[in-house]
Design an enzyme around this catalytic site. Structure first.
Site, mmCIF file in Angstrom:
data_model
loop_
_atom_site.group_PDB
_atom_site.id
_atom_site.type_symbol
_atom_site.label_atom_id
_atom_site.label_comp_id
_atom_site.label_asym_id
_atom_site.label_seq_id
_atom_site.Cartn_x
_atom_site.Cartn_y
_atom_site.Cartn_z
ATOM 1 N N CYS A 1 -0.262 -2.668 -4.927
ATOM 2 C CA CYS A 1 -1.394 -2.293 -4.067
ATOM 3 C C CYS A 1 -2.466 -3.373 -4.215
ATOM 4 O O CYS A 1 -2.160 -4.478 -4.689
ATOM 5 C CB CYS A 1 -1.904 -0.892 -4.377
ATOM 6 N N ARG B 1 -3.362 3.393 -6.349
ATOM 7 C CA ARG B 1 -2.104 3.812 -5.729
ATOM 8 C C ARG B 1 -0.862 3.372 -6.501
ATOM 9 O O ARG B 1 0.007 4.198 -6.796
ATOM 10 C CB ARG B 1 -2.037 3.270 -4.282
ATOM 11 N N ASP C 1 -5.867 3.668 1.289
ATOM 12 C CA ASP C 1 -6.600 3.290 0.074
ATOM 13 C C ASP C 1 -7.620 4.391 -0.265
ATOM 14 O O ASP C 1 -8.534 4.647 0.522
ATOM 15 C CB ASP C 1 -7.306 1.957 0.368
HETATM 16 P P1 4NP Z 1 -5.780 0.404 -5.187
HETATM 17 O O1 4NP Z 1 -7.279 0.814 -4.821
HETATM 18 O O2 4NP Z 1 -5.467 -0.844 -4.368
HETATM 19 O O3 4NP Z 1 -4.975 1.572 -4.747
HETATM 20 O O4 4NP Z 1 -5.742 0.154 -6.681
HETATM 21 C C1 4NP Z 1 -8.348 -0.061 -4.884
HETATM 22 C C2 4NP Z 1 -8.859 -0.448 -6.096
HETATM 23 C C3 4NP Z 1 -9.944 -1.304 -6.161
HETATM 24 C C4 4NP Z 1 -10.527 -1.750 -4.994
HETATM 25 C C5 4NP Z 1 -10.011 -1.377 -3.766
HETATM 26 C C6 4NP Z 1 -8.911 -0.535 -3.717
HETATM 27 N N1 4NP Z 1 -11.658 -2.592 -5.063
HETATM 28 O O5 4NP Z 1 -12.229 -2.905 -3.986
HETATM 29 O O6 4NP Z 1 -12.054 -3.032 -6.156
#
Ligand code: 4NP
Length: 146
Positions: free
Chosen positions: A7, A13, A114
């Site tokens: 991800c 995720r 997300d």
């Molecule tokens: P992930 O979610 O991709 O599912 O781990 C996110 C985690 C951090 C960020 C965005 C989405 N961020 O902008 O830091």
């Protein structure tokens, strides 16, 4: 088999998907996850993912975020991405031999939304989508049809 789940941050995720797939497959396979950005490197999964997994009998609190590397593209047999941005970013790192290993984790071109800026309900929805897709993936791995 060696499966990598990807991800953006590797804190919401993909740690959930890693935990779910390990839970379904048990030992005998390598399941790991990574992010397309290194921003959260070394961090535990988001507390909302930890809580959602725990509610469903899965402990993901030991995981640590890490960015995907070009070595991963050689090492893993399949690389499952959460959304089309992750898919595009991983595809850009890959050579022609590696490209066919890269897939979206959901079928029918769907994406796992997300949940980072969302609410706890959004994590339940992500869990449910990932539980469904990991069930299909686990069955295919066990039947050698993937
Ligand atoms: P992930 O979610 O991709 O599912 O781990 C996110 C985690 C951090 C960020 C965005 C989405 N961020 O902008 O830091």
């Amino acid at each position: 088999m060696k499966i990598l789940i990807v991800c953006l941050g590797n804190i919401c995720r993909s740690p959930l998907a890693e935990g779910i797939l390990k839970h379904k497959l048990g030992d005998g396979h390598t399941i790991d996850s990574a992010g397309t950005i290194a921003y959260h490197q070394g961090s535990q999964p988001d507390h909302r993912s930890v809580k959602t997994a725990f509610k469903n009998g899965i402990d993901i609190s030991d995981q640590k975020s890490r960015p995907i590397t070009s070595q991963d593209l050689d090492e893993f047999d399949l690389i499952f991405c959460m959304d089309k941005n992750n898919y595009r970013d991983v595809l850009q790192m890959a050579n022609e031999v590696q490209k066919p290993k890269i897939r979206l984790i959901l079928d029918a071109n769907r994406e796992v939304p997300d949940p980072y800026f969302g609410r706890i309900d959004d994590f339940d929805e992500v869990f449910s989508l990932l539980d469904e897709s990991c069930e299909i993936i686990a069955k295919k791995i066990q039947n050698h049809t993937i």
